[in-house]
Motif scaffolding. Structure first.
Motif, PDB file in Angstrom:
ATOM      1  N   ARG A  49       0.855  -1.188   0.000  1.00  0.00           N
ATOM      2  CA  ARG A  49       0.000   0.000   0.000  1.00  0.00           C
ATOM      3  C   ARG A  49       0.890   1.236   0.000  1.00  0.00           C
ATOM      4  O   ARG A  49       1.815   1.338   0.802  1.00  0.00           O
ATOM      5  CB  ARG A  49      -0.886  -0.002   1.241  1.00  0.00           C
ATOM      6  N   CYS A  50       0.596   2.144  -0.919  1.00  0.00           N
ATOM      7  CA  CYS A  50       1.375   3.371  -1.001  1.00  0.00           C
ATOM      8  C   CYS A  50       1.159   4.183   0.280  1.00  0.00           C
ATOM      9  O   CYS A  50       0.020   4.438   0.683  1.00  0.00           O
ATOM     10  CB  CYS A  50       0.970   4.190  -2.220  1.00  0.00           C
ATOM     11  N   ALA A  51       2.245   4.586   0.910  1.00  0.00           N
ATOM     12  CA  ALA A  51       2.162   5.348   2.160  1.00  0.00           C
ATOM     13  C   ALA A  51       1.634   6.754   1.925  1.00  0.00           C
ATOM     14  O   ALA A  51       1.168   7.409   2.862  1.00  0.00           O
ATOM     15  CB  ALA A  51       3.535   5.403   2.828  1.00  0.00           C
ATOM     16  N   HIS A  52       1.662   7.234   0.688  1.00  0.00           N
ATOM     17  CA  HIS A  52       1.198   8.592   0.397  1.00  0.00           C
ATOM     18  C   HIS A  52      -0.278   8.626  -0.006  1.00  0.00           C
ATOM     19  O   HIS A  52      -1.056   9.371   0.571  1.00  0.00           O
ATOM     20  CB  HIS A  52       2.058   9.209  -0.707  1.00  0.00           C
ATOM     21  N   ALA A  62       6.524  -1.809  -6.142  1.00  0.00           N
ATOM     22  CA  ALA A  62       6.530  -0.687  -5.205  1.00  0.00           C
ATOM     23  C   ALA A  62       7.935  -0.089  -5.095  1.00  0.00           C
ATOM     24  O   ALA A  62       8.940  -0.774  -5.236  1.00  0.00           O
ATOM     25  CB  ALA A  62       6.062  -1.153  -3.832  1.00  0.00           C
ATOM     26  N   VAL A  63       7.985   1.229  -4.841  1.00  0.00           N
ATOM     27  CA  VAL A  63       9.238   1.948  -4.607  1.00  0.00           C
ATOM     28  C   VAL A  63       9.362   2.117  -3.094  1.00  0.00           C
ATOM     29  O   VAL A  63       8.437   2.593  -2.446  1.00  0.00           O
ATOM     30  CB  VAL A  63       9.217   3.325  -5.317  1.00  0.00           C
ATOM     31  N   LEU A  64      10.495   1.714  -2.548  1.00  0.00           N
ATOM     32  CA  LEU A  64      10.686   1.781  -1.096  1.00  0.00           C
ATOM     33  C   LEU A  64      11.569   2.955  -0.723  1.00  0.00           C
ATOM     34  O   LEU A  64      12.488   3.336  -1.452  1.00  0.00           O
ATOM     35  CB  LEU A  64      11.329   0.483  -0.591  1.00  0.00           C
ATOM     36  N   ALA A  75       7.595   9.977  -7.338  1.00  0.00           N
ATOM     37  CA  ALA A  75       7.068  11.278  -6.917  1.00  0.00           C
ATOM     38  C   ALA A  75       6.432  11.185  -5.527  1.00  0.00           C
ATOM     39  O   ALA A  75       6.618  12.079  -4.692  1.00  0.00           O
ATOM     40  CB  ALA A  75       6.046  11.773  -7.927  1.00  0.00           C
ATOM     41  N   HIS A  76       5.703  10.116  -5.251  1.00  0.00           N
ATOM     42  CA  HIS A  76       5.098   9.956  -3.929  1.00  0.00           C
ATOM     43  C   HIS A  76       6.154   9.613  -2.884  1.00  0.00           C
ATOM     44  O   HIS A  76       6.013   9.974  -1.713  1.00  0.00           O
ATOM     45  CB  HIS A  76       3.997   8.905  -3.971  1.00  0.00           C
ATOM     46  N   GLY A  80       6.718  11.917   0.454  1.00  0.00           N
ATOM     47  CA  GLY A  80       6.665  11.361   1.806  1.00  0.00           C
ATOM     48  C   GLY A  80       5.294  10.805   2.149  1.00  0.00           C
ATOM     49  O   GLY A  80       4.346  10.859   1.352  1.00  0.00           O
ATOM     50  N   PRO A  81       5.167  10.270   3.356  1.00  0.00           N
ATOM     51  CA  PRO A  81       3.881   9.686   3.774  1.00  0.00           C
ATOM     52  C   PRO A  81       2.807  10.754   3.921  1.00  0.00           C
ATOM     53  O   PRO A  81       3.091  11.933   4.145  1.00  0.00           O
ATOM     54  CB  PRO A  81       4.193   9.014   5.115  1.00  0.00           C
ATOM     55  N   ALA A  82       1.567  10.317   3.770  1.00  0.00           N
ATOM     56  CA  ALA A  82       0.428  11.240   3.880  1.00  0.00           C
ATOM     57  C   ALA A  82       0.341  11.781   5.295  1.00  0.00           C
ATOM     58  O   ALA A  82       0.568  11.070   6.276  1.00  0.00           O
ATOM     59  CB  ALA A  82      -0.867  10.517   3.521  1.00  0.00           C
TER      60      ALA A  82
END
Length: 84
Positions: A49-52, A62-64, A75-76, A80-82
């Motif tokens: 799950r995308c953290a953003h 996924a990009v870590l 870009a996300h 950074g995280p939401a």
């Protein structure tokens, strides 16, 4: 009198004929219900799950970041995280 005898024979034949046909037919073997399985050659991917933005995507796409959080793209990851 003959018509009653003929009527009795016809009624007996109508009653016993379906019963004899059912007895003469062999019962069909019951097949066990197939168990649901994944198709041959397919593997189940784990999802990340995308953290953003919260988008779910295969974990291998996924990009870590350095903390190990998953993102859907670079870009996300940079954003950074939401926030809360």
């Amino acid at each position: 009198m003959a018509k009653y005898l003929l009527l009795a024979v016809v009624l007996i034949w109508l009653f016993y004929s379906p019963a004899l046909r059912r007895k003469s037919q062999s019962p069909k073997p019951v097949k066990p219900a197939p168990t649901p399985t994944a198709p041959q050659g397919s593997e189940v991917d784990t999802m990340a799950r995308c953290a953003h933005c919260g988008l779910h995507l295969p974990s291998d796409e996924a990009v870590l970041d350095v903390q190990g959080r998953s993102y859907c793209g670079d870009a996300h990851r940079q954003a950074g995280p939401a926030a809360g």
